[in-house]
Motif scaffolding. Structure first.
Motif: not given
Length: 351
Positions: A116-117, A119-120, A123, A139, A142
């Motif tokens: 999750v970290d 992915l953030k 982005h 998704l 996040t």
């Protein structure tokens, strides 16, 4: 293309192929994970090879990456060797989360916290984040989908709405680009990777390449949405009393005053029962009865040649017009259109 679907954003392609991370985890479905890589690797190349044309430079550079790069065993028991670790690509152009086999609770294992970290962070570096099917649950974790529309598998819509109340879950949609610059793209049930991949190819390589890819792989978009394919009664929860009421009403939904009968069986007033039922399922008891009737009607339309008015009466509707209106609202198609879509051509059956 679906008239309700936003046109692909005009996104300039960076020099060289787009680094496209396909997330690899032990819960990721096998078919979706690898077809994504196959299709994106083919753009500008496979059609051209089949027609003796000049092979074009690759548009996408798919990379199957897990958090640590280690081999893992996927849900059907096949050992998978990723290309590397997520840390190898801190700033990808595109990230695709395939469908994840998470169970009915939609709860992510603790091992997903660092993903999750990542992915953030990706982005924040400008990556386009995509999710297929139940991958939208990851998704959503996040926080990037808060305040946005999103699609997921119809079986996870209730779970998504419960776990992420700030996400506007669009059960009827197959593909939902969202966020500034459409840098968040979610899709519905597992095979909606068709829609996602055609969208990405059109967005970054052009409509002609998308048409070529569709022809080579026999891909079909789903402009009618996913409601015609959804089981409307799929509402997972943990309330045993409500589950018992659901099991009983599944056999008695045609009777008079079914909600009062369910409440009485639970020893509750109708008002108290309504609140408890809605809290568990997201539906009122009467809405759930309607769902059961429409599900039975769908089965009868698919499996029999009964006239539609007879089907309406069979599932508890004395007025065929009322049945037709409710069917269209719940399924997204009229009963007659649903029958045309679901029955295979005679030639296919006889051949």
């Amino acid at each position: 293309m679906d008239a309700r679907r936003p046109k692909p954003a005009e996104t300039p392609r960076a020099c060289g192929p787009l680094t496209t991370v396909v997330l690899a985890t032990p819960e990721a479905g096998a078919s979706g994970t690898f077809i994504i890589i196959d299709v994106l690797s083919s753009v500008g190349r496979l059609w051209e090879a089949l027609h003796g044309e000049e092979i074009k430079p690759p548009v996408f550079r798919p990379r199957l990456l897990s958090f640590d790069g280690a081999r893992y065993v996927n849900p059907i028991g096949i050992e998978v060797a990723p290309h590397g670790a997520l840390s190898d690509e801190p700033a990808p152009d595109i990230v695709i989360i395939p469908e994840l086999q998470l169970g009915l609770s939609g709860e992510l294992p603790p091992s997903y916290a660092p993903i999750v970290d990542w992915l953030k962070a990706a982005h924040a570096q400008g990556a386009l984040l995509c999710a297929v099917c139940s991958g939208t649950v990851l998704l959503a974790a996040t926080g990037l989908l808060d305040g946005e529309d999103a699609a997921t598998h119809w079986g996870y819509c209730t779970v998504m709405a419960r776990r992420h109340p700030h996400v506007r879950v669009r059960k009827e949609r197959v593909l939902v680009p969202a966020g500034i610059g459409h840098r968040l793209v979610t899709s519905g049930a597992a095979s909606s990777w068709d829609d996602l991949l055609l969208y990405l190819v059109a967005r970054f390589a052009g409509q002609e390449q998308a048409r070529r890819v569709a022809k080579v792989f026999l891909l079909n978009a789903h402009p009618q949405g996913q409601l015609p394919f959804a089981s409307l009664a799929a509402v997972p929860h943990e309330d045993e009393m409500v589950a018992e009421a659901q099991a009983w009403i599944a056999e008695h939904y045609k009777g008079a005053s079914p909600v009062a009968a369910m409440a009485a069986r639970g020893g509750l007033t109708e008002r108290t029962f309504l609140k408890r039922f809605r809290r568990a399922t997201g539906l009122s008891p009467m809405e759930y009865v309607q769902v059961l009737r429409i599900e039975e009607a769908k089965h009868l339309i698919e499996a029999t040649d009964l006239p539609l008015d007879e089907i309406a009466a069979e599932v508890g509707y004395a007025e065929p017009a009322s049945f037709r209106r409710l069917f269209r609202r719940k399924v997204g198609l009229s009963p007659s259109a649903y029958r045309r879509q679901r029955l295979p051509p005679l030639a296919a059956v006889e051949g």
